[in-house]
Enzyme design. Structure first.
Site, short mmCIF file in Angstrom:
data_model
loop_
_atom_site.label_atom_id
_atom_site.label_comp_id
_atom_site.label_asym_id
_atom_site.label_seq_id
_atom_site.Cartn_x
_atom_site.Cartn_y
_atom_site.Cartn_z
N GLU A 245 0.84 -1.20 0.00
CA GLU A 245 0.00 0.00 0.00
C GLU A 245 0.87 1.26 0.00
OE1 GLU A 245 -3.48 2.24 2.63
OE2 GLU A 245 -3.02 0.13 3.01
N GLN A 282 17.47 33.41 -13.82
CA GLN A 282 18.29 32.43 -13.11
C GLN A 282 17.53 31.78 -11.95
OE1 GLN A 282 21.82 33.53 -10.63
NE2 GLN A 282 22.96 32.43 -12.21
N GLY A 342 2.79 31.76 -11.14
CA GLY A 342 2.25 33.07 -10.78
C GLY A 342 0.76 32.98 -10.49
#
Length: 382
Positions: A245, A282, A342
């Protein structure tokens, strides 16, 4: 080349057939099922017709006699569509294996063929309003009375609670024995049994299409022939089967993480801010790199774990690690991916919003992640 090392051409054909089936029978309707808060039984019947219900069941009981590796494929492809399909994996990989391992030949003949055809939809009733991971302290009783057991008690958070009609119920057949776990037994209760009623469909934060309910037993008389295995051995049966499970939960969490990462990469490449794509920042690149690394590590660990499980090795410690780490990772990734979307990430039309709702509960069910850490620590000799 398949997703896993152990995949053969047969596995790839099986996966391709399942993907084609789900694209036709599940993907177009999934949003509707979420709104209606239930998956229709007709979908279960279609799964059965294609051989995707309990393919591991022996051929003499109507199954295909396949090993767990095919069930892995089913779990993965269902999760790609959405976590609300988790009830199918519960049926295939969690409840039916109890029957295969612990039921008598007569019981198997009675129940397994219907599980394969979808005429029986199963559920396991462990959790109670006052007892979750602490299974030894369940209160639902089953007292012997002639050739019947009389059940009294209540269960909650039962997956497949509405669609289900065959319930594996965890009960106390001895209320006085110490330690308490020695009083636990498993009894199969069929819908329509006098004294057994279902409560309302429970409203959840996520998993909207997956039906969850409360169950009530009031002087519910169940034939003694519905006892699964031996009386008083239920706790041991549960401990044996919880390994698979928890592995199924870990598999679903891994797929959810992969799916979220993939859709977010596509989104940040197309979405622009300050005159350039979000993917060119970045910060976005670092976040994606971090998530991609976690996903890759998770996939490698999971593959080795599945292989060990297929080879019937004891993987209790590792499966506890996987269940805990992969579900926590999925939760972290859902937050990061929503942030990278966003404001659109908070909109229902974007899949990440649904993932964000659906993922967290995996840290709770099949034993909370805190319990996983207890098991890991204990098995490390602490």
């Amino acid at each position: 080349m398949g997703r896993y090392r152990f995949e053969t051409d047969e596995h790839e054909m099986f996966r391709a057939a399942l993907q084609k089936f789900l694209q036709k029978e599940a993907v177009p309707y999934y949003n509707t099922w979420e709104k209606e808060r239930i998956i229709p039984i007709s979908f279960w019947k279609k799964l059965a017709e294609m051989g995707f219900l309990c393919p591991q069941v022996e051929e003499k009981y109507g199954g295909l006699g396949l090993d767990f590796s095919f069930n892995v494929i089913i779990s993965e492809e269902l999760e790609r569509v959405g976590t609300s399909l988790v009830g199918v994996s519960l049926h295939n990989d969690i409840v039916v294996p109890y029957m295969e391992s612990f039921c008598s030949k007569e019981q198997k003949q009675r129940w397994l063929p219907n599980c394969v055809t979808g005429d029986a939809i199963t559920a396991i009733a462990m959790t109670e309003p006052g007892t979750g991971s602490d299974l030894a302290n369940i209160q639902t009783s089953a007292i012997h009375d002639g050739d019947h057991y009389v059940l009294n008690g209540q269960k909650t958070f039962i997956t497949n609670g509405i669609n289900g009609n065959l319930f594996l119920v965890v009960v106390k057949t001895d209320l006085k024995v110490e330690p308490k776990y020695k009083g636990i037994s498993l009894i199969m209760v069929e819908e329509g049994t006098p004294g057994f009623t279902k409560g309302k469909k429970l409203g959840k934060v996520g998993l909207h299409a997956q039906d969850t309910a409360e169950l009530y037993f009031e002087d519910c008389r169940v034939p003694s022939s519905n006892l699964v295995g031996e009386e008083g051995y239920g706790f041991g049966y549960l401990m044996e089967k919880l390994q698979q499970e928890r592995l199924v939960v870990a598999i679903a969490a891994q797929i959810a993480s992969e799916d979220m990462l993939e859709s977010t990469i596509q989104y940040v490449k197309s979405r622009k801010a300050f005159g350039k794509t979000i993917s060119s920042f970045q910060n976005t690149q670092f976040k994606i790199a971090e998530m991609a690394t976690k996903v890759e590590i998770g996939k490698s660990f999971l593959e080795s774990l599945i292989e060990d499980h297929l080879n019937e090795k004891d993987v209790v410690t590792k499966v506890s690690m996987a269940k805990y780490w992969l579900t926590e990772t999925a939760r972290e990734i859902s937050i990061e991916c929503m942030q990278l979307h966003g404001g659109y990430g908070y909109m229902e039309e974007y899949k990440i919003a649904r993932r964000y709702r659906d993922v967290p509960v995996a840290s709770i069910y099949a034993g909370t992640n805190e319990i996983m850490k207890v098991i890991i620590a204990k098995n490390l000799g602490l």
